[in-house]
Design a protein around this motif. Structure first.
Motif, PDB file in Angstrom:
ATOM      1  N   GLY A 152       0.798  -1.218   0.000  1.00 20.03           N
ATOM      2  CA  GLY A 152       0.000   0.000   0.000  1.00 20.03           C
ATOM      3  C   GLY A 152       0.829   1.265   0.000  1.00 20.03           C
ATOM      4  O   GLY A 152       0.661   2.131   0.844  1.00 20.03           O
ATOM      5  N   VAL A 153       1.759   1.402  -0.945  1.00 18.85           N
ATOM      6  CA  VAL A 153       2.607   2.592  -1.008  1.00 18.85           C
ATOM      7  C   VAL A 153       1.776   3.834  -1.265  1.00 18.85           C
ATOM      8  O   VAL A 153       0.736   3.797  -1.920  1.00 18.85           O
ATOM      9  CB  VAL A 153       3.677   2.443  -2.113  1.00 18.85           C
ATOM     10  CG1 VAL A 153       4.652   1.349  -1.747  1.00 18.85           C
ATOM     11  CG2 VAL A 153       3.034   2.172  -3.465  1.00 18.85           C
TER      12      VAL A 153
ATOM     13  N   ALA B  40       2.059   8.928 -10.153  1.00 16.45           N
ATOM     14  CA  ALA B  40       1.432   8.864  -8.830  1.00 16.45           C
ATOM     15  C   ALA B  40       1.436  10.222  -8.118  1.00 16.45           C
ATOM     16  O   ALA B  40       0.395  10.653  -7.606  1.00 16.45           O
ATOM     17  CB  ALA B  40       2.118   7.798  -7.980  1.00 16.45           C
ATOM     18  N   PRO B  41       2.566  10.949  -8.084  1.00 13.84           N
ATOM     19  CA  PRO B  41       2.537  12.274  -7.436  1.00 13.84           C
ATOM     20  C   PRO B  41       1.607  13.263  -8.129  1.00 13.84           C
ATOM     21  O   PRO B  41       1.195  14.254  -7.526  1.00 13.84           O
ATOM     22  CB  PRO B  41       3.994  12.746  -7.540  1.00 13.84           C
ATOM     23  CG  PRO B  41       4.793  11.494  -7.645  1.00 13.84           C
ATOM     24  CD  PRO B  41       3.936  10.568  -8.455  1.00 13.84           C
ATOM     25  N   GLY B  42       1.281  13.007  -9.401  1.00 15.60           N
ATOM     26  CA  GLY B  42       0.386  13.895 -10.123  1.00 15.60           C
ATOM     27  C   GLY B  42      -1.077  13.652  -9.839  1.00 15.60           C
ATOM     28  O   GLY B  42      -1.946  14.211 -10.522  1.00 15.60           O
ATOM     29  N   GLY B  43      -1.377  12.826  -8.853  1.00 12.38           N
ATOM     30  CA  GLY B  43      -2.770  12.578  -8.473  1.00 12.38           C
ATOM     31  C   GLY B  43      -3.358  11.324  -9.077  1.00 12.38           C
ATOM     32  O   GLY B  43      -4.579  11.118  -9.000  1.00 12.38           O
TER      33      GLY B  43
ATOM     34  N   SER C  67      -1.602   4.351 -11.491  1.00 12.39           N
ATOM     35  CA  SER C  67      -0.218   3.899 -11.638  1.00 12.39           C
ATOM     36  C   SER C  67      -0.014   2.524 -11.012  1.00 12.39           C
ATOM     37  O   SER C  67       0.545   1.620 -11.647  1.00 12.39           O
ATOM     38  CB  SER C  67       0.727   4.914 -10.987  1.00 12.39           C
ATOM     39  OG  SER C  67       2.056   4.464 -11.045  1.00 12.39           O
ATOM     40  N   VAL C  68      -0.469   2.369  -9.769  1.00 13.90           N
ATOM     41  CA  VAL C  68      -0.282   1.095  -9.069  1.00 13.90           C
ATOM     42  C   VAL C  68      -1.055  -0.019  -9.759  1.00 13.90           C
ATOM     43  O   VAL C  68      -0.550  -1.137  -9.934  1.00 13.90           O
ATOM     44  CB  VAL C  68      -0.722   1.227  -7.597  1.00 13.90           C
ATOM     45  CG1 VAL C  68      -0.736  -0.139  -6.915  1.00 13.90           C
ATOM     46  CG2 VAL C  68       0.199   2.178  -6.861  1.00 13.90           C
ATOM     47  N   THR C  69      -2.281   0.262 -10.179  1.00 11.16           N
ATOM     48  CA  THR C  69      -3.107  -0.762 -10.839  1.00 11.16           C
ATOM     49  C   THR C  69      -2.486  -1.187 -12.164  1.00 11.16           C
ATOM     50  O   THR C  69      -2.401  -2.387 -12.466  1.00 11.16           O
ATOM     51  CB  THR C  69      -4.534  -0.232 -11.073  1.00 11.16           C
ATOM     52  OG1 THR C  69      -5.114   0.121  -9.816  1.00 11.16           O
ATOM     53  CG2 THR C  69      -5.393  -1.292 -11.745  1.00 11.16           C
TER      54      THR C  69
ATOM     55  N   VAL D  53      -5.312  -2.154  -2.369  1.00 12.09           N
ATOM     56  CA  VAL D  53      -5.060  -1.072  -1.403  1.00 12.09           C
ATOM     57  C   VAL D  53      -4.316   0.081  -2.054  1.00 12.09           C
ATOM     58  O   VAL D  53      -3.662   0.868  -1.360  1.00 12.09           O
ATOM     59  CB  VAL D  53      -4.266  -1.603  -0.185  1.00 12.09           C
ATOM     60  CG1 VAL D  53      -5.034  -2.691   0.521  1.00 12.09           C
ATOM     61  CG2 VAL D  53      -2.877  -2.113  -0.616  1.00 12.09           C
ATOM     62  N   ALA D  54      -4.389   0.194  -3.366  1.00  4.28           N
ATOM     63  CA  ALA D  54      -3.613   1.203  -4.103  1.00  4.28           C
ATOM     64  C   ALA D  54      -3.856   2.605  -3.555  1.00  4.28           C
ATOM     65  O   ALA D  54      -4.993   3.007  -3.309  1.00  4.28           O
ATOM     66  CB  ALA D  54      -3.974   1.149  -5.581  1.00  4.28           C
TER      67      ALA D  54
END
Length: 352
Positions: A55-56, A115-118, A123-125, A179-180
């Protein structure tokens, strides 16, 4: 011992075992593709052990991103390792490296920009769907190739390695998708690192119980017969070998499309395990497909050397002998004879 210290101990144990495994493979079997890929897979797994978190969050430290990217790209190495492990004729191609680079780059971009862009969940999926896809490819390769392996101890260990790695990777990918974008906590990370340490230890232990020369043959350049056949000292075995050779020489069963060791065992009316052991221990073959191809190549050699068939296309001779396409025929033929089918025909014609 605190939870953080326990997690760190598990990570350190996994990294240490994986580094030792990689060094051992490179030291003993550096000339074998499967072993080299296994070493690279172990190094990538070490990066995973050092960097993985359940869950990062959307914010990843700059030093952490390369490790996560290498860990993600390692799933491509796992797929290639599986192919090389079960297919002695497998060779790396440039596009394999390109696939690895694209997957690694996408993961790196996801850590630093997507990911940092919202778009953490996207991204994780996306990354973990790629992981599941390559795991599916690896499992498919195992299912397709495993029955042809004739070395019993090697068969079990190879399947265990692939299944253990695929199960761990698959469950982690599903968990990450579920849990992304959220932080689960230290307990989940500690459990995960503990499970990984146990799996790495189990794989290392399983590999130690098998002769390395069986798991990673020292030479795969000439795969026609890879082991010295044992003397046939049992009348029952000799009778079965004679019956098997009659099926090969008289009925030419190797010509049949999709012939399997199970079908051949049925023709001989013996259990499949007994036929596998007979071909491996009495005839010296490690792989059933190599056994079939050896007979196909002998037929093709006779046809190519026959002046009466000088005008018959090579592809026709290959198909008549039981090969399904020209590429595998050319590779198998050259591995056995050292020359291509066309060169072999020319040499025989000039020798007349």
């Amino acid at each position: 011992m605190t939870l953080a210290a326990t997690e760190l101990a598990f990570r350190a144990a996994s990294v240490a075992l994986l580094l030792v495994l990689a060094a051992s493979l490179l030291s003993d079997f550096r000339n074998v593709l499967a072993a080299r890929l296994g070493a690279v897979f172990a190094l990538g797994s070490a990066a995973h052990a050092a960097s993985y978190s359940v869950g990062v969050s959307s914010l990843v430290a700059g030093w952490h991103a390369p490790l996560i990217a290498l860990s993600t790209g390692n799933i491509v190495v796992f797929w290639l390792f599986t192919r090389a492990l079960f297919d002695d004729e497998f060779r790396l191609r440039r596009w394999h490296g390109l696939v690895w680079a694209l997957v690694t780059a996408f993961s790196f971009a996801g850590c630093l920009w997507i990911a940092p862009g919202g778009h953490a969940r996207f991204s994780v999926t996306a990354v973990n769907l790629l992981v599941l896809g390559f795991i599916a490819l690896a499992i498919g390769q195992t299912i397709a190739s495993w029955p042809a392996d004739l070395v019993e101890r090697r068969r079990r260990v190879r399947v265990f390695i692939v299944c253990a790695a695929a199960l761990y990777g698959g469950l982690n990918a599903v968990l990450q998708i579920a849990v992304a974008g959220s932080e689960v906590g230290g307990v989940a990370d500690t459990i995960n690192t503990g499970v990984l340490a146990c799996i790495v230890a189990a794989i290392a232990c399983a590999m130690m119980r098998v002769d390395g020369a069986d798991l990673f043959p020292a030479s795969v350049a000439a795969p026609a017969i890879q082991a010295r056949p044992a003397p046939v000292d049992e009348p029952a075995d000799q009778k079965l070998i004679d019956a098997l050779m009659r099926l090969m020489a008289d009925e030419r069963v190797y010509r049949q499309e999709n012939i399997t060791i199970g079908v051949l065992a049925g023709r001989l009316r013996i259990p499949e395990y007994r036929l596998r052991r007979l071909i491996n221990q009495r005839l010296g073959y490690r792989n059933f497909n190599v056994f079939l191809n050896n007979h196909r190549i002998e037929e093709a050699k006779a046809a190519l050397a026959d002046p009466g068939q000088a005008e018959v296309p090579v592809i026709t001779i290959a198909m008549d002998a039981g090969f399904q396409s020209l590429g595998p025929f050319n590779r198998a033929f050259k591995a056995v004879t050292g020359v291509t089918p066309t060169e072999y025909r020319r040499l025989k014609v000039n020798a007349v």
